[in-house]
Design a protein around this motif. Structure first.
Motif, PDB file in Angstrom:
ATOM      1  N   GLN A   1       0.837  -1.210   0.000  1.00 27.72           N
ATOM      2  CA  GLN A   1       0.000   0.000   0.000  1.00 27.72           C
ATOM      3  C   GLN A   1       0.870   1.258   0.000  1.00 27.72           C
ATOM      4  O   GLN A   1       0.600   2.225  -0.692  1.00 27.72           O
ATOM      5  N   LYS A   2       1.938   1.202   0.779  1.00 21.37           N
ATOM      6  CA  LYS A   2       2.803   2.381   0.903  1.00 21.37           C
ATOM      7  C   LYS A   2       3.580   2.677  -0.382  1.00 21.37           C
ATOM      8  O   LYS A   2       3.701   3.830  -0.789  1.00 21.37           O
ATOM      9  N   TYR A   3       4.084   1.624  -1.025  1.00 25.55           N
ATOM     10  CA  TYR A   3       5.001   1.859  -2.146  1.00 25.55           C
ATOM     11  C   TYR A   3       4.363   1.695  -3.535  1.00 25.55           C
ATOM     12  O   TYR A   3       5.034   1.910  -4.533  1.00 25.55           O
ATOM     13  N   ASN A   4       3.116   1.306  -3.580  1.00 23.76           N
ATOM     14  CA  ASN A   4       2.490   1.116  -4.896  1.00 23.76           C
ATOM     15  C   ASN A   4       2.039   2.465  -5.466  1.00 23.76           C
ATOM     16  O   ASN A   4       0.881   2.875  -5.317  1.00 23.76           O
ATOM     17  N   ILE A   5       2.971   3.126  -6.101  1.00 27.89           N
ATOM     18  CA  ILE A   5       2.711   4.469  -6.636  1.00 27.89           C
ATOM     19  C   ILE A   5       3.129   4.491  -8.122  1.00 27.89           C
ATOM     20  O   ILE A   5       3.839   3.592  -8.566  1.00 27.89           O
ATOM     21  N   PRO A   6       2.684   5.488  -8.863  1.00 23.83           N
ATOM     22  CA  PRO A   6       3.139   5.540 -10.261  1.00 23.83           C
ATOM     23  C   PRO A   6       4.655   5.759 -10.321  1.00 23.83           C
ATOM     24  O   PRO A   6       5.192   6.594  -9.577  1.00 23.83           O
ATOM     25  N   GLY A   7       5.318   4.980 -11.151  1.00 26.28           N
ATOM     26  CA  GLY A   7       6.779   5.130 -11.238  1.00 26.28           C
ATOM     27  C   GLY A   7       7.339   4.531 -12.510  1.00 26.28           C
ATOM     28  O   GLY A   7       6.735   3.640 -13.101  1.00 26.28           O
ATOM     29  N   PRO A   8       8.522   5.005 -12.939  1.00 28.84           N
ATOM     30  CA  PRO A   8       9.131   4.516 -14.196  1.00 28.84           C
ATOM     31  C   PRO A   8       9.661   3.093 -14.078  1.00 28.84           C
ATOM     32  O   PRO A   8       9.945   2.620 -12.981  1.00 28.84           O
ATOM     33  N   ARG A   9       9.844   2.454 -15.231  1.00 27.80           N
ATOM     34  CA  ARG A   9      10.477   1.119 -15.271  1.00 27.80           C
ATOM     35  C   ARG A   9      11.987   1.242 -15.540  1.00 27.80           C
ATOM     36  O   ARG A   9      12.704   0.254 -15.568  1.00 27.80           O
ATOM     37  N   TYR A  10      12.430   2.451 -15.781  1.00 27.61           N
ATOM     38  CA  TYR A  10      13.855   2.757 -15.963  1.00 27.61           C
ATOM     39  C   TYR A  10      14.553   1.931 -17.049  1.00 27.61           C
ATOM     40  O   TYR A  10      15.605   1.328 -16.828  1.00 27.61           O
ATOM     41  N   THR A  11      13.950   1.914 -18.243  1.00 27.46           N
ATOM     42  CA  THR A  11      14.706   1.382 -19.382  1.00 27.46           C
ATOM     43  C   THR A  11      15.701   2.451 -19.838  1.00 27.46           C
ATOM     44  O   THR A  11      16.598   2.175 -20.639  1.00 27.46           O
TER      45      THR A  11
END
Ligand code: SF4
Length: 453
Positions: free
Chosen positions: A6-16
């Motif tokens: 719950q805490k870390y499920n945020i929008p974020g890049p996959r860093y390709t």
């Protein structure tokens, strides 16, 4: 684990890439600068390590509703030759910039559906590329094959021009899931193309499995992995479905958000799937990838040679990667450049002798340091912040963000060495985000990236 999700499920890049595409700075970029950095990279690395080529073949016969790729749905075969001729012309434009023949170390055909093209046309494409290049002795050529339309002739034709690696999109074997994603693909089809590839002599066969798909349950994921095990692919990509219909348009609108597993269910699918993969003999290689002991990715991990670029994880790093075809991205190590996405515009520009890029980014000194940290984390789950880096980026800010993750036991920090723990591995994208200075300076619009978990 649930509260961490719950805490870390945020929008974020996959860093390709780092910086990620939405943070590319167009003000400092120009076609001329792209060519300069390209030539610099080519001169420094062609003779020693060679270059990589990615060729985007954007056509598909039908639309899979989970898909996030740049593609054109068509059944017309007459698009094949004009598109290939444009790719060959684009390659010719690049070759004119070089003072010696490019040595091709890696070549990957992606899409779209490369096997939409006939075996003869694929052979024509590769022979056309190699006419003005040298094939490196230890070259690695690979392609994405669609289990429903890859034929023995495709596999043989590409084998004959040097391909030894193929990956098949499997997703999930449950029929209800397959119907929802509009990709009906029986196990027999995957078995058939896997067996033929092996008979012909392909040495690395990969399967892609996705979790978090509409209507997909934990039992479906486990059943898919067990069926996959029976075919013994050498590599596996096991990754989360990225639900971003606001970016990808109507293609992802074939089902409701209510049909998707919750974040906790997805995490369970991932955790149990990962455990099962380990039990059946696969080792986790960086983020979302698994390999058997005989595969080159496994060996690269052991020898600390694992690298990641726009094509994903690779066993051989080349600093220059040229992307050919509509929407392809190139990486000169000092800069990134992306081709126009529209096929018509791509063809028009190339016909007029213009390298068809429309956006890019020149890496700053800070970008280069952060990119290395993100690569180290993504490939080895470990990185070290060196004392002299403090003048290039705000290491204190990064460490402050990391401290919270240390308290959550996602990482351990000793003398500025950051080691990702087993518990922290599913949160690798969040850990990389702590280093992302572009994100720190300007928060993303909420709907720019998929969720990290
Ligand atoms: S998943 Fe592959 S075959 Fe399906 S639409 Fe996307 S690119 Fe085409």
């Amino acid at each position: 684990m649930c509260s961490l999700v719950q805490k870390y499920n945020i929008p974020g890049p996959r860093y390709t890439s780092y910086p990620t595409v939405p943070y590319w700075d167009m003000n400092s970029f120009s076609g001329k600068k792209w060519e300069e950095t390209l030539q610099k990279s080519f001169s420094a690395s062609n003779a020693t390590e060679g270059i990589s080529l990615y060729i985007h073949l954007p056509f598909c016969e039908s639309m899979c509703t989970f898909c996030g790729c740049h593609k054109r749905i068509t059944k017309r075969n007459d698009v094949q030759i004009p598109y290939i001729q444009t790719v060959l012309k684009e390659w010719e434009l690049y070759c004119k910039l070089f003072d010696e023949k490019p040595v091709v170390k890696e070549l990957h055909l992606g899409g779209g559906t490369p096997t939409f093209f006939s075996p003869e046309n694929l052979k024509y494409l590769i022979n056309g590329i190699l006419k003005t290049a040298v094939k490196a002795n230890n070259h690695e050529f690979s392609f994405e094959g669609h289990p429903n339309n890859t034929t023995k002739e495709h596999l043989q034709a590409l084998y004959d021009v040097g391909f030894r690696r193929v990956s098949y999109g499997v997703q999930d074997y449950n029929e209800k899931v397959q119907k929802a994603i509009h990709r009906i693909q029986p196990f027999e089809n995957v078995k058939n193309v896997t067996d033929i590839a092996r008979e012909i002599g392909y040495t690395s066969i990969g399967h892609d499995i996705i979790f978090g798909l509409p209507h997909q349950t934990l039992e479906d994921v486990e059943a898919t992995i067990l069926k996959t095990k029976s075919l013994k692919p050498d590599r596996l990509a096991f990754y989360s479905y990225a639900h971003v219909p606001w970016i990808k348009g109507n293609g992802q609108r074939g089902y409701n958000e209510a049909d998707l597993p919750s974040a906790d269910e997805k995490r369970e699918q991932y955790e149990n799937g990962k455990k099962l993969l380990a039990e059946v003999g696969y080792k986790e290689i960086g983020m979302d990838h698994f390999a058997s002991k005989t595969d080159s990715l496994y060996k690269a991990l052991d020898n600390k040679k694992l690298h990641r670029n726009f094509m994903g994880y690779t066993a051989s790093k080349t600093q220059l990667m040229i992307g050919l075809g509509a929407s392809s991205i190139s990486d000169s190590w000092y800069s990134f450049a992306q081709n126009v996405k529209s096929i018509e515009e791509y063809q028009h520009l190339v016909e007029n002798n213009i390298i068809p890029i429309y956006r890019g980014h020149i890496l700053s000194d800070e970008d280069k340091i952060i990119r290395q940290h993100i690569l180290d984390l993504m490939c080895h789950f470990k990185t070290e912040i060196k004392v002299n880096e403090a003048s290039f980026f705000n290491a204190n800010l990064v460490l402050k963000k990391l401290k919270e993750m240390e308290a959550d036991q996602l990482i351990e920090i000793n003398n500025n060495i950051i080691q990702v723990t087993k518990k922290g591995m599913p949160f690798i994208r969040n850990i990389c985000m702590a280093f992302d200075m572009h994100l720190h300076r300007k928060a993303p619009e909420t709907r720019l990236f998929s969720m990290t978990i």
